[in-house]
Motif scaffolding. Structure first.
Motif, PDB file in Angstrom:
ATOM      1  N   ILE B 198       0.960  -1.181   0.203  1.00 33.47           N
ATOM      2  CA  ILE B 198      -0.096  -0.103  -0.146  1.00 33.47           C
ATOM      3  C   ILE B 198       0.700   1.564   0.395  1.00 33.47           C
ATOM      4  N   ASP B 199       2.168   1.354   0.505  1.00 40.81           N
ATOM      5  CA  ASP B 199       2.861   2.656   0.884  1.00 40.81           C
ATOM      6  C   ASP B 199       3.384   2.845  -0.646  1.00 40.81           C
ATOM      7  N   ALA B 200       3.441   1.747  -1.479  1.00 42.21           N
ATOM      8  CA  ALA B 200       4.905   1.435  -2.318  1.00 42.21           C
ATOM      9  C   ALA B 200       3.405   1.953  -3.770  1.00 42.21           C
ATOM     10  N   VAL B 201       2.129   2.139  -3.486  1.00 43.19           N
ATOM     11  CA  VAL B 201       1.390   2.550  -4.727  1.00 43.19           C
ATOM     12  C   VAL B 201       1.452   4.439  -4.736  1.00 43.19           C
ATOM     13  N   ASP B 202       1.992   4.677  -5.744  1.00 39.66           N
ATOM     14  CA  ASP B 202       1.015   5.973  -6.278  1.00 39.66           C
ATOM     15  C   ASP B 202       0.550   6.015  -8.071  1.00 39.66           C
ATOM     16  N   ARG B 203       0.068   7.330  -7.667  1.00 39.69           N
ATOM     17  CA  ARG B 203      -0.880   7.811  -9.710  1.00 39.69           C
ATOM     18  C   ARG B 203       0.055   7.404 -10.623  1.00 39.69           C
ATOM     19  N   ASP B 204       1.693   6.421 -10.685  1.00 40.19           N
ATOM     20  CA  ASP B 204       2.405   5.882 -11.904  1.00 40.19           C
ATOM     21  C   ASP B 204       2.507   4.455 -11.631  1.00 40.19           C
ATOM     22  N   THR B 205       0.902   4.008 -11.059  1.00 38.76           N
ATOM     23  CA  THR B 205       1.224   2.254 -10.191  1.00 38.76           C
ATOM     24  C   THR B 205      -0.152   2.353 -11.697  1.00 38.76           C
ATOM     25  N   ALA B 206       0.490   1.233 -12.641  1.00 39.20           N
ATOM     26  CA  ALA B 206      -0.151   0.272 -13.008  1.00 39.20           C
ATOM     27  C   ALA B 206      -1.033  -0.874 -12.379  1.00 39.20           C
ATOM     28  N   CYS B 207      -0.884  -1.234 -11.782  1.00 36.31           N
ATOM     29  CA  CYS B 207      -1.266  -2.751 -11.156  1.00 36.31           C
ATOM     30  C   CYS B 207      -0.296  -3.036 -10.052  1.00 36.31           C
ATOM     31  N   VAL B 208      -0.908  -3.606  -8.948  1.00 38.47           N
ATOM     32  CA  VAL B 208      -0.498  -5.010  -7.698  1.00 38.47           C
ATOM     33  C   VAL B 208      -0.619  -6.113  -8.120  1.00 38.47           C
ATOM     34  N   LEU B 209       0.248  -6.421  -8.138  1.00 42.30           N
ATOM     35  CA  LEU B 209       0.519  -7.972  -8.168  1.00 42.30           C
ATOM     36  C   LEU B 209       0.052  -8.766  -7.441  1.00 42.30           C
ATOM     37  N   ILE B 210      -0.740  -9.571  -6.156  1.00 42.79           N
ATOM     38  CA  ILE B 210      -0.839 -10.350  -5.538  1.00 42.79           C
ATOM     39  C   ILE B 210      -0.698 -11.728  -5.046  1.00 42.79           C
ATOM     40  N   GLN B 211      -0.373 -11.689  -4.019  1.00 47.32           N
ATOM     41  CA  GLN B 211      -0.615 -13.533  -4.241  1.00 47.32           C
ATOM     42  C   GLN B 211      -1.603 -14.095  -2.424  1.00 47.32           C
ATOM     43  N   HIS B 212      -2.655 -14.677  -2.925  1.00 48.58           N
ATOM     44  CA  HIS B 212      -3.417 -14.728  -1.822  1.00 48.58           C
ATOM     45  C   HIS B 212      -3.930 -15.907  -2.073  1.00 48.58           C
ATOM     46  N   PRO B 213      -3.611 -17.224  -1.090  1.00 46.78           N
ATOM     47  CA  PRO B 213      -3.065 -17.187   0.174  1.00 46.78           C
ATOM     48  C   PRO B 213      -1.344 -16.676  -0.740  1.00 46.78           C
ATOM     49  N   GLN B 238      -4.803 -10.491  -8.175  1.00 41.21           N
ATOM     50  CA  GLN B 238      -4.762 -11.742  -7.522  1.00 41.21           C
ATOM     51  C   GLN B 238      -4.373 -12.338  -7.840  1.00 41.21           C
ATOM     52  N   SER B 239      -3.572 -13.157  -8.262  1.00 40.31           N
ATOM     53  CA  SER B 239      -3.732 -15.077  -7.740  1.00 40.31           C
ATOM     54  C   SER B 239      -3.690 -15.576  -6.809  1.00 40.31           C
ATOM     55  N   PHE B 240      -5.093 -16.366  -6.764  1.00 42.67           N
ATOM     56  CA  PHE B 240      -5.469 -17.021  -6.080  1.00 42.67           C
ATOM     57  C   PHE B 240      -4.777 -18.686  -5.148  1.00 42.67           C
ATOM     58  N   ASP B 241      -5.328 -19.365  -4.866  1.00 45.56           N
ATOM     59  CA  ASP B 241      -5.608 -20.847  -5.086  1.00 45.56           C
ATOM     60  C   ASP B 241      -6.699 -21.319  -5.326  1.00 45.56           C
ATOM     61  N   PRO B 242      -7.125 -21.433  -6.251  1.00 43.31           N
ATOM     62  CA  PRO B 242      -8.619 -22.504  -6.505  1.00 43.31           C
ATOM     63  C   PRO B 242      -9.128 -22.505  -5.597  1.00 43.31           C
ATOM     64  N   ILE B 243      -8.720 -23.976  -4.239  1.00 40.48           N
ATOM     65  CA  ILE B 243      -9.209 -24.345  -3.916  1.00 40.48           C
ATOM     66  C   ILE B 243      -9.573 -23.456  -2.160  1.00 40.48           C
TER      67      ILE B 243
END
Lengths: 130, 454
Positions: B198-213, B238-243
């Protein structure tokens, strides 16, 4: 307001430009181009603040027939985008010169390119193409 | 498919028609002498079929697999249960060669499978639209980012964290290096990665890629990441675990714009690393940027239900220079297996499977970290994986010893990062029994005694 098509400038690539007293150029695509494209299904618009030069691609329009780039007829900064337009492409077809404006561009120092045509010249180009 | 051979006469005829004396001559004309090997390949002499088969069996028996060992390996590929009906349906001849012809509508059965697969993925993710699948979880994550970059116009920053699978990040880096986008990888702290992202996000950010879990099995604060990213005008992939979606909120419900996943866990065997299944879904208004193809349901001119290719990235056929993706195909056979698997389990079966994973992983974590040699690297809730630190700092030997005793105990994190060189990831699926978890703990505890003495 109804735009007088005889007062507009036209690009070879079928965009029209209406330059206001404030130096803001309103840009759309001509009725001829829309007719050629057939049923429009999608339009991709640029972001406000984008700098363009005359001839740059600023978006694209997709019809059932083809995908066509939208070229900026003038250089400058995109200051306004008709965000509702992609969801109302039928209205663009019915009213290309008023409702159908696509972007507004604050003209750069070079002003209007000399290559732009008046209505008569543009109609001549269209009749030769058609 | 028929085996087409050519005879010596065929060869002579073909050579004559192009005016060449021999195949050797064609090679010599085309391949510079400097790069030719000038000797035969160093291979043993040919053997008969009977001998070949026993040789292959002998070699195959040396493999270690999830069938021969108790498998606690994770990090993207998991030993989940594959019901027999998945193989039964997927091995039908009509499906087994599921390559769609260029006139895709000829293959109504395959298109129906794609349509049903997409429907299940949208239900699973809570997002409006899914494509007919991609190649694997890593390329799906990358395609999600490329899509967000295209949607973000001039925005050029991609933010991710070290809690996203390192191999997925490698694929992403390889793509981004040539398109002028900036990749920022924030390190995760003890309290997770969400705040750093969240701290790294700025107006030049196209996207955030996270994995959860995430890669370490932990949960991210996805809703908060979405809120902050959207406020800055960016998208969340978001990269997710289908299960995991049997027990945790769906990406769409958390505000995620593009959801991607490795679909191996849905009815597909580990098969030594692939082929796997890339899952990808997004908000409906992003559909034009979704790579790959989308099958849809409609009615034919007689009013009968039928299936068509509704949307397909046009760039693969025209205007290739504008393409934001070069994905031209998909994994229909594995998507079919996922479709059968999800249909068979249903929402309740998925929930039950996921609950087993949570409970068994939690049990394994408690048992393992009670041993003196090990500690849990992270606190807090996990789904089916967790990171264990080996206080003896001897992970490779530990895992090798466990393997020699029939237990694949975990993935060595030192493979990916020096920071975690004394750590390994343990994954516990619904397949693992309490006895198997206890044997994991037993094997590792005995190994730890041996190491302490040495």
């Amino acid at each position: 307001m109804t735009r007088d098509t005889s007062k507009l400038h036209y690009a070879e690539t079928h965009e029209w430009v209406d330059v206001g007293d404030d130096g803001i150029a309103t840009v759309g695509i001509s009725a001829f181009a829309i007719e050629q494209l057939n049923d429009l299904v999608y339009m991709d618009l640029p972001e406000i603040g984008k700098q363009v030069q005359a001839g740059d691609e600023f978006g694209e329009v997709e019809s059932v027939k083809a995908v066509s780039p939208l070229y900026s007829p003038v250089g400058g900064e995109i200051v306004e985008v008709h965000g509702d337009l992609p969801d109302n492409l039928d209205q663009l077809k019915d009213d290309p010169y008023d409702y159908g404006w696509i972007v507004k561009i604050k003209l750069g120092d070079e002003g209007l390119p000399e290559s732009l045509m008046d209505l008569a010249a543009y109609e001549k180009q269209c009749s030769e193409a058609g | 498919m028929a085996y087409l051979f050519h005879t010596e006469a065929d060869r002579r005829e073909m050579l004559a028609s192009i005016g060449a004396d021999s195949i050797r001559q064609i090679i010599d004309d085309q391949v510079p002498a400097a790069v030719q090997m000038h000797r035969p390949l160093d291979l043993p002499p040919a053997i008969g079929e009977l001998n070949l088969e026993s040789e292959m069996r002998r070699s195959a028996a040396r493999n270690v697999s999830a069938s021969s060992h108790v498998c606690f390996l994770g990090c993207g590929a998991y030993d989940h249960f594959v019901p027999a009906v998945v193989d039964e349906i997927a091995s039908r001849g009509e499906y087994y060669t599921s390559y769609t012809p260029y006139q895709a509508e000829v293959s109504q059965g395959n298109l129906q499978v794609m349509f049903e697969y997409e429907t299940l993925v949208t239900q699973l993710t809570g997002l409006g639209v899914s494509n007919a699948s991609l190649y694997d979880g890593g390329s799906a994550a990358t395609e999600g980012v490329l899509m967000a970059l295209a949607a973000g116009k001039q925005r050029s920053k991609v933010i991710t964290s070290d809690a996203v699978h390192p191999e997925y990040r490698e694929i992403l880096e390889a793509y981004l290096i040539n398109i002028g986008a900036e990749l920022i990888v924030v390190p995760s702290g003890d309290d997770g990665t969400s705040q750093a992202i969240i701290d790294a996000v700025d107006r030049d950010t196209a996207c955030v890629l996270i994995q959860h879990p995430n890669f370490f099995g932990r949960l991210e604060d996805v809703a908060e990441i979405c809120r902050a990213t959207h406020a800055a005008g960016g998208l969340v992939v978001q990269s997710f675990d289908p299960i995991s979606l049997g027990v945790i909120k769906r990406p769409g419900d958390l505000g995620v714009d593009i959801a991607v996943a490795e679909g191996q866990c849905l009815g597909n065997p580990l098969q030594f690393g692939g082929p796997y299944l890339g899952i990808m879904a997004c908000r409906e208004d992003l559909v034009r940027r979704l790579p790959g193809r989308i099958a849809g349901q409609t009615t034919d001119r007689r009013g009968k239900r039928c299936w068509v290719l509704t949307l397909q990235t046009r760039e693969q056929h025209i205007r290739r220079e504008k393409a934001t993706s070069n994905i031209c195909s998909n994994q229909t056979l594995l998507a079919l297996r996922a479709t059968v698997y999800l249909s068979l389990l249903g929402p309740h079966g998925l929930q039950e499977t996921a609950t087993h994973c949570v409970q068994k992983a939690d049990y394994a974590r408690r048992q393992l970290t009670e041993l003196e040699r090990f500690e849990a690297v992270h606190e807090g809730p996990i789904f089916k994986e967790f990171v264990v630190r080996d206080l003896a700092d001897n992970v490779p030997a530990l895992l090798a010893e466990a393997e020699s005793r029939g237990v694949m105990a975990g993935v060595d994190l030192g493979r990916f990062s020096e920071r975690y060189r004394d750590c390994f990831v343990v994954a516990v699926t619904e397949k693992r029994t309490r006895q198997e978890v206890d044997s994991l703990v037993g094997v590792l505890s005995e190994a730890s005694v041996a190491k302490a003495l040495s």
